[in-house]
Design an enzyme around this catalytic site. Structure first.
Site, mmCIF file in Angstrom:
data_model
loop_
_atom_site.group_PDB
_atom_site.id
_atom_site.type_symbol
_atom_site.label_atom_id
_atom_site.label_comp_id
_atom_site.label_asym_id
_atom_site.label_seq_id
_atom_site.Cartn_x
_atom_site.Cartn_y
_atom_site.Cartn_z
ATOM 1 N N CYS A 1 0.843 -1.203 0.000
ATOM 2 C CA CYS A 1 0.000 0.000 0.000
ATOM 3 C C CYS A 1 0.878 1.253 0.000
ATOM 4 C CB CYS A 1 -0.999 -0.007 1.149
ATOM 5 S SG CYS A 1 -0.415 0.669 2.684
ATOM 6 N N GLU A 2 0.426 2.229 -0.765
ATOM 7 C CA GLU A 2 1.259 3.423 -0.926
ATOM 8 C C GLU A 2 1.236 4.327 0.302
ATOM 9 O OE1 GLU A 2 -0.240 5.315 -4.434
ATOM 10 O OE2 GLU A 2 -1.792 6.416 -3.351
ATOM 11 N N HIS A 3 0.300 4.067 1.209
ATOM 12 C CA HIS A 3 0.248 4.928 2.395
ATOM 13 C C HIS A 3 1.224 4.496 3.474
ATOM 14 C CE1 HIS A 3 -3.961 5.159 0.689
ATOM 15 N NE2 HIS A 3 -3.457 6.354 0.512
ATOM 16 N N HIS A 4 1.395 3.187 3.634
ATOM 17 C CA HIS A 4 2.232 2.692 4.723
ATOM 18 C C HIS A 4 3.380 1.790 4.251
ATOM 19 C CE1 HIS A 4 -1.887 3.370 6.367
ATOM 20 N NE2 HIS A 4 -1.211 3.955 7.349
ATOM 21 N N GLN B 1 -5.706 -0.350 -3.803
ATOM 22 C CA GLN B 1 -6.333 -1.511 -4.458
ATOM 23 C C GLN B 1 -7.223 -1.092 -5.630
ATOM 24 O OE1 GLN B 1 -7.946 -4.394 -1.710
ATOM 25 N NE2 GLN B 1 -9.355 -5.168 -3.269
ATOM 26 N N HIS C 1 -5.388 -5.938 3.778
ATOM 27 C CA HIS C 1 -4.352 -4.902 3.886
ATOM 28 C C HIS C 1 -3.705 -4.996 5.261
ATOM 29 C CE1 HIS C 1 -5.645 -2.275 0.354
ATOM 30 N NE2 HIS C 1 -6.462 -3.307 0.357
ATOM 31 N N CYS D 1 -1.933 -2.979 6.689
ATOM 32 C CA CYS D 1 -2.016 -1.720 7.460
ATOM 33 C C CYS D 1 -3.319 -1.645 8.245
ATOM 34 C CB CYS D 1 -1.855 -0.512 6.543
ATOM 35 S SG CYS D 1 -3.151 -0.336 5.307
HETATM 36 N N1 LIG Z 1 -9.010 3.397 -0.614
HETATM 37 C C1 LIG Z 1 -7.911 2.768 -0.174
HETATM 38 N N2 LIG Z 1 -7.435 3.090 1.029
HETATM 39 C C2 LIG Z 1 -6.336 2.442 1.457
HETATM 40 C C3 LIG Z 1 -5.694 1.450 0.725
HETATM 41 N N3 LIG Z 1 -4.646 0.998 1.447
HETATM 42 C C4 LIG Z 1 -4.635 1.695 2.596
HETATM 43 N N4 LIG Z 1 -5.668 2.573 2.614
HETATM 44 C C5 LIG Z 1 -6.142 3.549 3.611
HETATM 45 O O1 LIG Z 1 -5.449 4.766 3.550
HETATM 46 C C6 LIG Z 1 -5.859 5.513 4.686
HETATM 47 C C7 LIG Z 1 -4.775 6.438 5.145
HETATM 48 O O2 LIG Z 1 -5.363 7.199 6.172
HETATM 49 P P1 LIG Z 1 -4.565 8.192 7.141
HETATM 50 O O3 LIG Z 1 -5.510 8.678 8.207
HETATM 51 O O4 LIG Z 1 -3.852 9.210 6.315
HETATM 52 O O5 LIG Z 1 -3.436 7.259 7.733
HETATM 53 P P2 LIG Z 1 -3.419 6.516 9.139
HETATM 54 O O6 LIG Z 1 -3.399 7.500 10.261
HETATM 55 O O7 LIG Z 1 -2.262 5.560 9.093
HETATM 56 O O8 LIG Z 1 -4.821 5.769 9.128
HETATM 57 P P3 LIG Z 1 -5.309 4.471 9.900
HETATM 58 O O9 LIG Z 1 -4.945 3.298 9.032
HETATM 59 O O10 LIG Z 1 -6.791 4.652 10.022
HETATM 60 O O11 LIG Z 1 -4.593 4.417 11.221
HETATM 61 C C8 LIG Z 1 -6.312 4.474 5.699
HETATM 62 O O12 LIG Z 1 -7.697 4.606 5.868
HETATM 63 C C9 LIG Z 1 -5.977 3.136 5.037
HETATM 64 O O13 LIG Z 1 -6.889 2.110 5.402
HETATM 65 C C10 LIG Z 1 -6.240 1.127 -0.545
HETATM 66 O O14 LIG Z 1 -5.752 0.278 -1.295
HETATM 67 N N5 LIG Z 1 -7.356 1.815 -0.947
HETATM 68 ZN ZN LIG Z 2 -1.701 1.093 4.130
#
Ligand SMILES: Nc1nc2c(ncn2[C@@H]2O[C@H](COP(=O)(O)OP(=O)(O)OP(=O)(O)O)[C@@H](O)[C@H]2O)c(=O)[nH]1
Ligand SMILES: [Zn+2]
Length: 216
Positions: free
Chosen positions: A102-105, A143, A171, A173
């Protein structure tokens, strides 16, 4: 800076493609390893201890593998394996393992893809469908985009009567950290052509991907 537009690429791919050729700062592997070393120190570790001394090198190598899709292209992976054929019934490759990040984590997305198309004069080598999934999965992803990219690639390559892609993934994360919901699955789909227009064709596809417990 000039951006050359590639009609065979999706919007996100255009950006990645232009970054890789023009904008991306050149970072050496040594600098990448130093960054991992800094991370380890920040986490309270001692990067020079026996067990960690090769870890920066391993982490960089692992991340390069997990994102190797940035250095692959549809042209290369296809290797010409698109064939003229009169077939006009659904072709489905299901249960294609997906290991993405995942690109966020930068944590794993693990699941399966099911990919179907209805030919329109051309078929593609079956393994190439899995290779297309692999190329897009081995990048930093969400995704939804992964699902669309697979569908758009097949649509662009074959101009078929329709394409259907379903990805079901968990996921890490959401499992190992954050909201901590093991057992949660995300299902995304992309329907093109007859799969979008004709409910019966879509239903046939959905039935075919659900009839086996392996998918559950
Ligand atoms: N739509 C989507 N969201 C994703 C995907 N992978 C990770 N995420 C979401 O990206 C979001 C990032 O939210 P943030 O609030 O910026 O990050 P965070 O504080 O780490 O969020 P939490 O996971 O809720 O603790 C989270 O809700 C993740 O679940 C994906 O493939 N698609
Ligand atoms: Zn993630």
């Amino acid at each position: 800076m000039t951006l050359s537009i590639r009609p065979d690429l999706t919007c996100a791919d255009q950006i990645v493609s232009s970054l890789s050729t023009q904008q991306q700062p050149q970072v050496t592997e040594l600098e990448m390893m130093q960054a991992v070393r800094t991370l380890l120190i920040g986490l309270g570790e001692y990067p020079d201890r026996e067990g960690l001394k090769d870890t920066p090198k391993r982490v960089v190598k692992a991340l390069q593998f997990l994102t190797k899709g940035y250095h692959e292209s549809l042209d290369e992976l296809l290797n010409g394996a698109v064939f003229k054929e009169d077939a006009d019934e659904m072709v489905l490759v299901r249960d294609i393992d997906i290991f993405s990040s995942c690109e966020h984590h930068i944590l794993p997305i693990i699941g399966r893809a099911h990919v179907a198309y209805i030919p329109n004069g051309k078929v593609i080598g079956l393994s190439k469908i899995a290779r297309i999934c692999e190329m897009y999965a081995r990048r930093l992803q969400v995704q939804e985009r992964l699902t669309l990219q697979i569908a758009d690639a097949l649509q662009g390559l074959l101009k078929p009567q329709g394409v259907a892609v379903v990805v079901k993934a968990t996921h890490m994360c959401m499992v190992m950290r954050g909201v901590q919901k093991p057992g949660s699955w995300t299902v995304t789909s992309a329907m093109r052509g007859v799969f979008a227009d004709d409910a019966r064709t879509r239903e046939e596809f959905m039935n075919l991907i659900q009839h086996n417990a392996k998918f559950q």
